[in-house]
Design a protein around this motif. Structure first.
Motif, PDB file in Angstrom:
ATOM      1  N   LYS A 107       0.827  -1.204   0.000  1.00 17.61           N
ATOM      2  CA  LYS A 107       0.000   0.000   0.000  1.00 17.61           C
ATOM      3  C   LYS A 107       0.863   1.256   0.000  1.00 17.61           C
ATOM      4  N   LYS A 108       1.902   1.267   0.833  1.00 20.09           N
ATOM      5  CA  LYS A 108       2.802   2.418   0.912  1.00 20.09           C
ATOM      6  C   LYS A 108       3.539   2.612  -0.422  1.00 20.09           C
ATOM      7  N   PHE A 109       3.977   1.502  -1.015  1.00 20.78           N
ATOM      8  CA  PHE A 109       4.689   1.578  -2.284  1.00 20.78           C
ATOM      9  C   PHE A 109       3.815   2.184  -3.380  1.00 20.78           C
ATOM     10  N   LEU A 110       2.559   1.698  -3.497  1.00 20.84           N
ATOM     11  CA  LEU A 110       1.677   2.206  -4.540  1.00 20.84           C
ATOM     12  C   LEU A 110       1.299   3.667  -4.318  1.00 20.84           C
ATOM     13  N   THR A 111       1.121   4.054  -3.054  1.00 18.20           N
ATOM     14  CA  THR A 111       0.796   5.454  -2.756  1.00 18.20           C
ATOM     15  C   THR A 111       1.917   6.374  -3.235  1.00 18.20           C
ATOM     16  N   GLU A 112       3.163   5.958  -3.006  1.00 15.24           N
ATOM     17  CA  GLU A 112       4.311   6.767  -3.432  1.00 15.24           C
ATOM     18  C   GLU A 112       4.494   6.717  -4.951  1.00 15.24           C
TER      19      GLU A 112
END
Length: 359
Positions: A107-112
């Protein structure tokens, strides 16, 4: 001024010698009659606008409609062409990763990477852990909102492939919607009355907040008022049924943020769950899913009694019969006075084609 007398011993006209009190009685009576007439006209207008056959969907035949009233009077109403836009509200996809990882990392990767938050869940594998207090998985589910074209999906997929070796992407759920712009509130009732349901649909209700469920009222004016108060129409249960229907006024985005007034519209949604489709089959899935949003209307041979029933009572008239009737060598899926709505369905097919071509 010839008006119906308010009092038995009072004349229903005004003379030079009439008292002020008598004049006030007549004016009050006239105002009461006028108010009753206005209320009746408003109620009749709501009833008429709640019928799908009072709308024109053939651009070439768009012309004023006549609204007829109980007292024999009629008024001409200029119709505007209702704008229709079809879209994918969201898709749920499952995928696997080559290495065990945690949902929060993805989730953090896709948000960035994408600049947008995505709802992601994992399917736990108890034998695979990263440390003692967190569980990792090889299989995840992601929800992608506002799917406008193939490019926005593959941007996410390519990022997951590159960073996590993601593979085996499967569409497990899709929500499709027809948005109707430039339509009066009563049109939502007309859609509900005319949509083609399978014979086994259940749990037909209006709802708002948790626990605020009630049966769909029979009276068009009551249903209109509930919808304006924020109630929605739901059919089936999205948590367990393969097909779920939803009708409502669209005034917020999927994060519940208010939309600009010019983006408000009426929406008819269908959600297909428990799917197992390859991503490459998305175009066909869109076409297949939208067939669940097909509409009906009164037949040209409907009797006056059937037309009155259809107008005065809000019911799912487009629901198929449990046992289709065989007549003249052909099966009839609906009640005798119901048939498919050729013009509306043709407009919808055009809209769906414009959407599916993007995939």
């Amino acid at each position: 001024m010839n008006l119906e007398s308010v009092q038995d011993d009072s004349p229903n006209y005004v003379t030079l010698t009439s008292s002020i009190n008598h004049l006030h009685h007549l004016l009050n009576h006239y105002q009461s009659k006028l108010n009753d007439a206005v209320k009746e006209a408003e109620n009749q207008s709501i009833i008429e606008k709640s019928n799908i056959h009072n709308y024109e969907f053939d651009r070439k035949k768009l012309k004023p409609k006549m609204l007829n009233f109980k007292n024999g009077a009629s008024i001409q109403v200029q119709q505007r062409l209702i704008k229709i836009k079809s879209q994918i509200d969201f898709i749920n996809m499952s995928f696997n990763t080559t290495k065990a990882t945690q949902r929060s990392y993805i989730k953090k990767f896709l948000t960035e990477k994408i600049g947008k938050k995505h709802f992601i869940t994992e399917e736990h594998n108890p034998s695979s852990t990263i440390n003692s207090d967190s569980v990792a998985s090889y299989k995840f589910n992601i929800r992608i909102h506002d799917v406008n074209n193939k490019k926005c999906i593959y941007k996410i997929i390519n990022a997951l492939k590159k960073n996590y070796g993601a593979f085996n992407f499967k569409i497990t759920c899709i929500e499709l919607a027809h948005d109707f712009y430039n339509a009066p509130p009563e049109f939502l009732t007309a859609l509900f009355k005319s949509i083609q349901f399978d014979s086994d649909v259940q749990n037909i209700r209006v709802f708002r907040l948790r626990g605020e469920n009630q049966s769909v009222p029979y009276e068009p004016i009551r249903l209109k008022n509930l919808l304006l108060e924020g109630f929605n129409i739901g059919v089936n249960d999205y948590r367990k049924d393969d097909v779920y229907y939803h009708f409502y006024f669209k005034k917020t985005d999927h994060n519940k943020r208010p939309l600009p007034y010019e983006e408000w519209r009426l929406r008819a949604e269908v959600r297909l769950s428990n799917l197992d489709h390859a991503l490459e089959d998305l175009r066909n899935l869109v076409k297949l899913g939208f067939k669940k949003l097909t509409f009906t209307q009164l037949t040209g041979t409907a009797t006056l009694e059937q037309r009155q029933l259809y107008s005065l009572y809000t019911r799912p008239y487009g629901q198929k019969l449990t046992s289709p009737i065989l007549k003249n060598g052909h099966y009839r899926d609906f009640k005798r006075f119901i048939c498919t709505n050729k013009n509306l369905n043709e407009r919808l097919r055009e809209s769906v084609k414009n959407l599916s071509n993007k995939f």
